[in-house]
Design a protein around this motif. Structure first.
Motif, short mmCIF file in Angstrom:
data_model
loop_
_atom_site.label_atom_id
_atom_site.label_comp_id
_atom_site.label_asym_id
_atom_site.label_seq_id
_atom_site.Cartn_x
_atom_site.Cartn_y
_atom_site.Cartn_z
N PRO A 147 0.80 -1.23 0.00
CA PRO A 147 0.00 0.00 0.00
C PRO A 147 0.83 1.28 0.00
N ALA A 148 1.98 1.27 0.69
CA ALA A 148 2.82 2.47 0.75
C ALA A 148 3.37 2.85 -0.62
N GLU A 149 3.41 1.90 -1.54
CA GLU A 149 3.92 2.14 -2.89
C GLU A 149 2.80 2.48 -3.88
N LEU A 150 1.58 2.63 -3.38
CA LEU A 150 0.43 2.88 -4.23
C LEU A 150 -0.22 4.22 -3.87
N SER A 151 -0.83 4.87 -4.87
CA SER A 151 -1.59 6.10 -4.61
C SER A 151 -2.89 5.74 -3.90
N GLY A 152 -3.59 6.77 -3.41
CA GLY A 152 -4.87 6.52 -2.75
C GLY A 152 -5.86 5.83 -3.67
N GLY A 153 -5.91 6.29 -4.92
CA GLY A 153 -6.81 5.66 -5.88
C GLY A 153 -6.47 4.21 -6.15
N GLN A 154 -5.16 3.92 -6.24
CA GLN A 154 -4.73 2.53 -6.44
C GLN A 154 -5.05 1.68 -5.22
N GLN A 155 -4.87 2.24 -4.02
CA GLN A 155 -5.20 1.49 -2.81
C GLN A 155 -6.69 1.13 -2.78
N GLN A 156 -7.55 2.08 -3.20
CA GLN A 156 -8.98 1.78 -3.21
C GLN A 156 -9.29 0.73 -4.28
N ARG A 157 -8.56 0.73 -5.38
CA ARG A 157 -8.74 -0.31 -6.39
C ARG A 157 -8.36 -1.69 -5.83
N VAL A 158 -7.29 -1.73 -5.05
CA VAL A 158 -6.93 -3.00 -4.39
C VAL A 158 -8.05 -3.44 -3.45
N ALA A 159 -8.61 -2.48 -2.70
CA ALA A 159 -9.70 -2.79 -1.78
C ALA A 159 -10.92 -3.32 -2.54
N ILE A 160 -11.20 -2.73 -3.71
CA ILE A 160 -12.32 -3.21 -4.52
C ILE A 160 -12.02 -4.60 -5.07
N ALA A 161 -10.79 -4.83 -5.50
CA ALA A 161 -10.40 -6.17 -5.97
C ALA A 161 -10.58 -7.20 -4.86
N ARG A 162 -10.20 -6.84 -3.64
CA ARG A 162 -10.39 -7.74 -2.49
C ARG A 162 -11.88 -8.02 -2.27
N ALA A 163 -12.73 -7.00 -2.50
CA ALA A 163 -14.17 -7.17 -2.29
C ALA A 163 -14.81 -8.06 -3.35
N ILE A 164 -14.27 -8.04 -4.58
CA ILE A 164 -14.91 -8.80 -5.67
C ILE A 164 -14.24 -10.13 -5.96
N VAL A 165 -13.13 -10.44 -5.28
CA VAL A 165 -12.39 -11.68 -5.59
C VAL A 165 -13.21 -12.92 -5.29
N THR A 166 -14.20 -12.80 -4.40
CA THR A 166 -15.07 -13.93 -4.06
C THR A 166 -16.31 -14.00 -4.96
N THR A 177 -15.26 6.99 -1.92
CA THR A 177 -14.41 8.05 -2.48
C THR A 177 -14.07 9.12 -1.44
N GLY A 178 -14.41 8.87 -0.18
CA GLY A 178 -14.25 9.88 0.87
C GLY A 178 -12.83 10.34 1.09
N ASN A 179 -11.84 9.50 0.80
CA ASN A 179 -10.44 9.86 1.03
C ASN A 179 -9.69 10.17 -0.25
N LEU A 180 -10.43 10.41 -1.35
CA LEU A 180 -9.79 10.59 -2.65
C LEU A 180 -10.06 11.97 -3.22
N ASP A 181 -9.15 12.44 -4.08
CA ASP A 181 -9.38 13.71 -4.76
C ASP A 181 -10.43 13.51 -5.85
N SER A 182 -10.82 14.60 -6.49
CA SER A 182 -11.93 14.57 -7.43
C SER A 182 -11.69 13.62 -8.60
N GLN A 183 -10.50 13.69 -9.20
CA GLN A 183 -10.22 12.83 -10.36
C GLN A 183 -10.26 11.36 -9.99
N ARG A 184 -9.57 11.00 -8.88
CA ARG A 184 -9.56 9.59 -8.44
C ARG A 184 -10.97 9.13 -8.06
N SER A 185 -11.76 10.05 -7.47
CA SER A 185 -13.13 9.70 -7.08
C SER A 185 -13.94 9.29 -8.29
#
Length: 241
Positions: A147-166, A177-185
């Motif tokens: 996570p430290a090597e990823l942007s906020g948007g990329q971290q949320q993508r990882v979180a979404i991947a974890r949510a859909i892997v099942t 999108t609460g912790n993301l800037d407008s573009q990443r949101s």
């Protein structure tokens, strides 16, 4: 899809939730009726203290109602024991949170594999499914990054991947999108729309941002523990399909 009727994927009937007792009792939900059909994208809005987060916790089997009925595919969730609710969460629900909730010293792939580890899947299947999920959210090639090597948007993508892997039926997103800037949101919202449209995943999202809610085909507003309005956007739904 309207979600109305006996064939609704999710049905809440007269759901109440009270915290505390006596003089200190607080009624967070005051008789919520809500049907959600398979394949819908629903935004849940409302002011602080309106009951929207409590409703999401009930839907996600993270909390139990004080009264009323919660039916998931016709099964009375409010009658299930704790371990049965855990199984329902594990096999049918995916969760995305505002704070990402990733393990800091763990690679993107290992973070995504966690739900499969809890389900007892063997290593080869876990690795393949995690790589596929990361590819679905646009992170092919980023499997080894922490996570430290990823942007906020990329971290949320990882979180979404974890949510859909099942391959859940329902994705519950709490201020994704609460912790993301407008573009990443907007990028994250477009990803959620694509998962809903292309994979048929039912998305239920809590947000306080109207421009994020605009991506949904239906907006349910809570006020004082009740559903105050339920707006469907049929024309926009048709254009998204």
């Amino acid at each position: 899809m309207s979600g109305q009727g006996a064939d609704a994927l999710i049905r809440l009937v007269g759901i109440t939730k009270t915290y505390g007792t006596g003089q200190a009792a607080f009624q967070a939900l005051r008789g919520v009726d809500l049907d959600i059909g398979a394949g819908e994208f629903v935004a849940v809005m409302g002011p602080s203290g309106s009951g929207k987060s409590t409703a999401m916790n009930v839907l996600g089997c993270l909390d139990t109602p004080s009264g009323g009925e919660y039916l998931f595919r016709g099964v009375h969730v409010e009658r299930l024991e704790r371990n049965q609710r855990a199984l329902l969460r594990r096999h049918y629900l995916g969760f995305v949170f505002q704070g990402f909730n990733l393990l800091a010293r763990t690679s993107a792939q290992e973070n995504v594999e966690l739900p499969l580890l809890y389900r007892g899947e063997e290593a080869g299947a876990r690795h393949a499914a995690a790589r596929a999920a990361l590819a679905r959210v646009g992170l092919a090639g980023w499997e080894a990054h922490t996570p430290a090597e990823l942007s906020g948007g990329q971290q949320q993508r990882v979180a979404i991947a974890r949510a859909i892997v099942t391959n859940p039926l329902v994705l519950l997103a709490d201020e994704p999108t609460g912790n993301l800037d407008s573009q990443r949101s907007h990028e994250i919202m477009e990803l959620l729309v694509a998962l809903n449209r292309d994979q048929g995943i039912t998305v239920i999202m809590v947000t306080h941002e109207p421009d994020m809610a605009a991506y949904a085909r239906r907006v349910v507003r809570f006020v004082d523990g009740r559903v105050a309005s339920d707006e469907r956007r049929e024309a926009e739904a048709a254009s998204c399909s």
